[in-house]
Design an enzyme around this catalytic site. Sequence first.
Site, PDB file in Angstrom:
ATOM      1  N   TYR A  87       0.701  -1.144   0.153  1.00 36.87           N
ATOM      2  CA  TYR A  87      -0.103   0.125  -0.587  1.00 36.87           C
ATOM      3  C   TYR A  87       0.479   1.986  -0.194  1.00 36.87           C
ATOM      4  O   TYR A  87       1.989   1.574   0.451  1.00 36.87           O
ATOM      5  CB  TYR A  87      -0.813   0.028   0.836  1.00 36.87           C
ATOM      6  N   PRO A 104     -12.694  -0.004  -1.005  1.00 43.20           N
ATOM      7  CA  PRO A 104     -11.674  -1.051  -0.796  1.00 43.20           C
ATOM      8  C   PRO A 104     -10.705  -1.310  -0.119  1.00 43.20           C
ATOM      9  O   PRO A 104     -10.052  -2.438   0.206  1.00 43.20           O
ATOM     10  CB  PRO A 104     -11.289  -1.479  -2.471  1.00 43.20           C
TER      11      PRO A 104
HETATM   12  C1  PHB Z   1      -6.907  -6.335  -4.211  1.00 51.56           C
HETATM   13  O1  PHB Z   1      -6.392  -7.545  -4.708  1.00 51.56           O
HETATM   14  O2  PHB Z   1      -7.976  -6.369  -5.401  1.00 51.56           O
HETATM   15  C2  PHB Z   1      -6.759  -5.889  -3.513  1.00 51.56           C
HETATM   16  C3  PHB Z   1      -6.350  -5.901  -1.956  1.00 51.56           C
HETATM   17  C4  PHB Z   1      -5.833  -5.464  -0.946  1.00 51.56           C
HETATM   18  C5  PHB Z   1      -6.596  -5.090  -0.555  1.00 51.56           C
HETATM   19  C6  PHB Z   1      -8.074  -4.060  -1.599  1.00 51.56           C
HETATM   20  C7  PHB Z   1      -8.036  -4.767  -2.875  1.00 51.56           C
HETATM   21  O3  PHB Z   1      -7.004  -3.291  -0.099  1.00 51.56           O
END
Ligand code: PHB
Length: 389
Positions: A200, A292
């Site tokens: 991230y 998400p």
């Molecule tokens: C994803 O792989 O789509 C994904 C992974 C981690 C997240 C959000 C989406 O925090």
Amino acid sequence: MKTQVGIVGAGPAGALLSELLWQAGIENVVLERQSRGYVLERIRAGVLESGTIEILRNAGLGARLNANGHVHETINIAWRAEELLSIDTADRVDRVMMAYGQTAIQEDLYRALDARDRPPRFDADDVELHDVASDRPWISYTHNGIDERLDCDFIAGCDGFHGVTRHAIPGNVRTEFEKVYPFGWLGIMSETKPLPILLYANHQKGFALCSMRSPMLSRYYVQCSLEDTIDDWSDDRFWDELLSRIPSDQAAKIQTGPSIEKSIAPLRSYVAEPMQHGRLFLAGDAAHIVPPTGAKGLNLAVSDVHYLSKGLIDHYTSAGDDYLAGYSKRALTRVWSAVRFSWWLTSLLHRFPDQTPFDQRTQEQELIYLSSSRAAQTALCEQYVGLPL
Ligand code: PHB
Ligand code: APR
């Protein structure tokens, strides 16, 4: 037609509920608006909490997950494309996450239902709920142009955010909570080798995320404006932005290539309360949406279904109705934890259009604190890998 539990929606929530109920000998019918192919093509998030993994394994759905899922033992947060905080979740809370796509879970669920010769009823149109506050709720729908009626003991609303079942809870009973974020995520899928870690990133140009689906399928996201369309984002522009938002040693490891899918998703938090009314029970996105960040959506759908299936099993095994009566309260406690966590992680990692220099400094200080405090890291890990069920 008559059944014990009528389930609307064959996404992960509806299909898992159906399978768990069949395993307990409870008859059910699943009505799905879309075709099977359409549901299986949908690209969604793909990170599972440890509790979700356990529920799927206990339901006999673990074979492919065990073979193909990729264990994530760390959560990695970068900022200013310089600092990289890597926290070992196994060390902090003795639990791990796993990358395994929602599409794969959906396939596993449909395979299990096919093996029972009880697949969902696809292409069911015009679903409407009736008499949900009575002892004899029923569902009307059309299939191949023919009007159909399904009488049920209970109805499970698993039809996602755009579904109809939530609206069967009268307006004077239902309360909605909503927060819309002033940006979106541009996501791409590419047939390239992913980074081994989930990364991230907070950057002055906006959030970025490096994720994966399988050893040769990568999933990447960058924060974008809600005014953007995918035509504004050539693959070259996407890769340039992504690589500039993460530390250069990580960027150097990223394999770029043509995107095979590209889409923009808005970010929203939403909760509808209560999650039950009479004989109608809501589960998954039908009752709540999270942004998400942190990948909680699918995990919440699974925990709702875990609670709901137990309540229904208690009812049919004469263990009583207390657990079912407490469904909404129990589910909402966990939902709000995940809503709060997703909001916090979103706030920590994104650039907000109205962010002042003060806001930026406090955001940065929170990252510095997180990187220096074991207590803060443990709190993050505990919520990230999922609070206990
Ligand atoms: C994803 O792989 O789509 C994904 C992974 C981690 C997240 C959000 C989406 O925090
Ligand atoms: N009638 C029948 N089916 C419907 C209707 C309707 N009126 N409206 C929607 N559906 C179907 C949709 O086509 C979809 O297949 O209900 C299903 C809901 O599935 P999801 O949207 O996947 O929701 P859910 O099963 O709760 O799973 C939550 O999905 O949205 C992601 O991030 C979220 O990963 C999380 C998961």
